[in-house]
Design a protein around this motif. Structure first.
Motif, PDB file in Angstrom:
ATOM      1  N   LYS A   1       9.182  -0.998  -2.296  1.00  0.00           N
ATOM      2  CA  LYS A   1       8.342  -2.168  -2.003  1.00  0.00           C
ATOM      3  C   LYS A   1       8.272  -2.513  -0.510  1.00  0.00           C
ATOM      4  O   LYS A   1       7.489  -1.926   0.221  1.00  0.00           O
TER       5      LYS A   1
ATOM      6  N   THR B   1       8.002  -0.351   3.596  1.00  0.00           N
ATOM      7  CA  THR B   1       6.905  -0.072   4.536  1.00  0.00           C
ATOM      8  C   THR B   1       6.125  -1.346   4.845  1.00  0.00           C
ATOM      9  O   THR B   1       4.976  -1.289   5.294  1.00  0.00           O
ATOM     10  N   SER B   2       6.755  -2.483   4.571  1.00  0.00           N
ATOM     11  CA  SER B   2       6.077  -3.770   4.739  1.00  0.00           C
ATOM     12  C   SER B   2       4.778  -3.836   3.931  1.00  0.00           C
ATOM     13  O   SER B   2       3.819  -4.477   4.342  1.00  0.00           O
ATOM     14  N   GLY B   3       4.765  -3.142   2.810  1.00  0.00           N
ATOM     15  CA  GLY B   3       3.612  -3.258   1.924  1.00  0.00           C
ATOM     16  C   GLY B   3       2.416  -2.435   2.333  1.00  0.00           C
ATOM     17  O   GLY B   3       1.294  -2.707   1.905  1.00  0.00           O
ATOM     18  N   TYR B   4       2.649  -1.397   3.124  1.00  0.00           N
ATOM     19  CA  TYR B   4       1.536  -0.562   3.569  1.00  0.00           C
ATOM     20  C   TYR B   4       1.345   0.682   2.719  1.00  0.00           C
ATOM     21  O   TYR B   4       0.225   1.033   2.365  1.00  0.00           O
ATOM     22  N   LEU B   5       2.444   1.367   2.437  1.00  0.00           N
ATOM     23  CA  LEU B   5       2.350   2.689   1.801  1.00  0.00           C
ATOM     24  C   LEU B   5       3.508   2.898   0.837  1.00  0.00           C
ATOM     25  O   LEU B   5       4.604   2.378   1.049  1.00  0.00           O
ATOM     26  N   PRO B   6       3.283   3.684  -0.220  1.00  0.00           N
ATOM     27  CA  PRO B   6       4.368   3.971  -1.149  1.00  0.00           C
ATOM     28  C   PRO B   6       5.485   4.784  -0.494  1.00  0.00           C
ATOM     29  O   PRO B   6       5.217   5.791   0.162  1.00  0.00           O
TER      30      PRO B   6
ATOM     31  N   LEU C   1       3.799   9.364   7.413  1.00  0.00           N
ATOM     32  CA  LEU C   1       3.041   8.128   7.673  1.00  0.00           C
ATOM     33  C   LEU C   1       3.789   6.923   7.109  1.00  0.00           C
ATOM     34  O   LEU C   1       3.884   5.873   7.761  1.00  0.00           O
TER      35      LEU C   1
END
Lengths: 457, 457
Positions: free
Chosen positions: B290, B293-298, B333
């Protein structure tokens, strides 16, 4: 920890890697003698380390990369999406990148498929199919249909549900006591066909055990899961479409779902977009991942039919819904990469050029066949595999402890190829855009490495 | 299909959504009356549709977003990495983004943890912990240790392995026949404490069933898995550290592994980076995803100890390795986004500001407590939850069919809040950077919505 203390950035990073990271599917002790490649950037068909050494990505970074690394069109799509929104939850909310992608997936796949459920990787795409199948039967009056049939040698992922339909002992054996009670059947083994047939002449006589299992057990079987045409992790074992035709007909008659796991073979790898669509088959579930983003970002999709969907559709208080979610479902950045991938598939001349590359790989396979250790060179689309044997006549294998494949891997690295043999099967799954000349040099170099290693064992 | 035919882009996209997409954890029929929000972009704390309407992201896009949407620092990190390499396989290869991230995870987590295994989502981070624990015992002479203990109400993901340690009937019941034979025990239920105690005065008397299970069954138990402090999907049920202290001590004595699933509570959510580190606990396994990635990517990680790692370390022919992999393990990424996230955590004043926001949320909770339907307002860090009840004295619940939470959700949308109540628990998990003023307006609006809906039922 035998890596030397050093002050170079490379050594420091490798020491930190060795200290902190547990790599997947790796005996970490191997890295005492042979540290991992420290890759800094990638471009087109090649991976580069910090010293500028380059390695041809012969296996497309675990079978995911289609259009080469650092592709301007995909980069641009991700950059554009990044400026709008990296991610948003996918329950109660939707977004255009996901809608566009779902629309394309439905348009390009078998016509019976009409709904897309997104998740993050191949394993979860399979788990979703297994769970949808189980819940479908539970909700339509057949709760006893709760076992799955899979093939020996099958690989469908390694979360415990997916692992319980995988037929490779080395992956399963430590976990056998906790795996679901599914049914493993002998599948095709064309190189060592017990019926003495060849791929071209057989009528999938080896469908017999599957047929028997289905006839006897169909009342307890939810679905059969297969990797169509190529069993990847088993060593790129290939089998003809006739097996799948029989499977489809039998499952239809006996009311058993089919799950086509095209995580590895989907997205152009076999010369068409999806095997199931090429063969005009109608899988109940189609699992996709890997190439879906052209190897940029994790994303997966499970496609299914309206009759499955309808069994979950109803008023809230029926609680028939499919309660399954991952936080990053339909991640917009990954969907943007996937939409750009579809645009590249639609570019002028792509499919013709792919045909030519497949033909070149076939032609190059002849070189490998001449090696005295080549048990078989087999090919499906842009997947080529050379199974090495100790004795060509008996097809006797090298002892596992000899690690023939691993030695070839190391030799190939020295010569600028990144291969990763599966046991003693040296295989190629390059990016789909590999040019004929590079195919030739790849196979030639691999052949030389095989020769040099095996001449000495 | 009751959505109107229309030529506007919005309607067309919503029709395509309805035709092609099966959303996670959603009764799709609900969308006949209430289509999903079609979100076009996101910025800071808000989601925007194409018409420019904005919605406060009160639950951080399924509990993942930490520093707001479209954050320049994270965007830049992804863009920079994109220009070098989007992805490369993680077996035989490593890269600096992963090395840096693993190093930071080990530095910031409990000192007993020393190795990082990457995967893609919370479910897989749990599956990895379960499998490592099982294989550890199998390889160290205790193959009978193959069951897991989990708490009633627990949520650890929905792949079949993770689901088999989840204790929510609604998620499990369709799949019960195929789930692993694990052991569910009653856990803390502080609002309705059967011992008549409160969070502040109890000594986790409710640890009794867990203790009993462990004492009786420890020889067959591989590990206990918990969501430390907050059981998220159960309705943000919160319990005090003393429970975890007892758990840790008992597991240590009885030689049972502990798996701390901090997928939801990790990464600053409770006021420190990780609960286990804050409490100075030593979980055998720490599961993260969760917010990583601070909510950017899985992206996900499973951290563990050297003693676990060493049981898998050996010569190739021992076959002790951990054979588990996902193609996109340690996606560069995603690792770049995670490294940028760590940089934001390290920025001057962040933790002090977070304290202030947590205090503001506490203060605003008082508003909710005044509602006649507020069974409890509870809070851990920047997670606040208001459990709505029909009767405050008896804590009697609303009938499920009344869908009180869902009505509040719809009302809140009209007023610019994206909430997603869990049953009748209205909760807030906003991005960590939410400012005090927005906290106040968020809670005030939510209170008004609750009031307006419940005044009418």
């Amino acid at each position: 920890m035998t890596l030397p203390r050093s002050t170079t950035q490379r050594d420091e990073d490798l020491i930190r890697d060795f200290h902190y990271i547990w790599h997947p599917c790796t005996q970490m002790k191997d890295h005492e003698a042979e540290p991992p490649l420290l890759i800094d950037r990638a471009e087109g068909l090649h991976l580069y380390d910090r010293e500028g050494n380059r390695y041809l990505d012969c296996i497309a970074s675990w079978w995911v990369n289609l259009f080469g690394h650092n592709h301007s069109h995909i980069n641009q799509a991700i950059t554009d999406q990044l400026q709008k929104m990296a991610h948003v939850m996918f329950a109660g909310i939707t977004h255009q990148p996901a809608v566009d992608l779902a629309h394309k997936l439905i348009e390009w796949s078998s016509p019976n498929l009409s709904k897309v459920f997104f998740s993050d990787n191949g394993s979860t795409s399979v788990e979703v199919a297994l769970k949808m199948s189980l819940q479908f039967w539970a909700q339509t009056g057949k709760p006893e249909k709760k076992r799955f049939v899979y093939l020996k040698g099958a690989y469908h992922g390694e979360t415990l549900g997916a692992l319980s339909v995988s037929g490779i002992d080395l992956f399963r054996n430590r976990f056998e006591p906790v795996l679901m009670d599914n049914l493993e059947v002998e599948g095709p083994d064309c190189l060592r066909c017990p019926y003495g047939l060849t791929r071209d002449t057989c009528k999938a006589e080896c469908f017999e055990p599957m047929e028997k299992a289905l006839v006897e057990e169909h009342q307890n079987i939810a679905a059969v899961i297969v990797e169509p045409l190529v069993q990847g992790a088993a060593g790129m074992k290939m089998y003809p479409p006739v097996y799948l035709e029989k499977l489809q007909a039998t499952c239809e008659t006996l009311r058993v779902h089919t799950i086509y796991d095209e995580v590895a073979v989907g997205f152009g790898r076999t010369g068409g977009l999806f095997v199931s669509e090429q063969l005009r088959h109608k899988p109940t579930f189609l699992c996709l991942s890997k190439g879906i983003t052209s190897g940029y970002l994790p994303l997966a999709a499970t496609l299914t039919e309206d009759r499955i969907y309808q069994a979950f559709y109803g008023d809230h208080d029926t609680f028939k819904l499919f309660i399954h979610s991952h936080s990053y479902s339909a991640n917009p950045l990954a969907c943007a990469a996937a939409n750009a991938t579809f645009e590249l598939f639609a570019a002028d001349g792509f499919w013709d050029a792919l045909k030519e590359r497949i033909a070149t790989l076939k032609e190059c396979g002849e070189m490998l066949k001449e090696l005295p250790w080549c048990g078989e060179f087999r090919q499906t689309g842009l997947i080529g595999a050379c199974e090495l044997v100790r004795d060509r006549d008996t097809l006797a294998k090298f002892p596992m402890t000899q690690r023939v494949g691993y030695q070839i891997y190391k030799k190939a690295l020295q010569r600028g190829l990144f291969l990763r043999p599966l046991g003693d099967v040296v295989y190629f799954i390059p990016p789909l855009v590999i040019d004929p000349e590079t195919i030739r040099s790849m196979v030639t170099t691999a052949r030389d490495c095989i020769h040099d290693v095996l001449s000495e064992v």
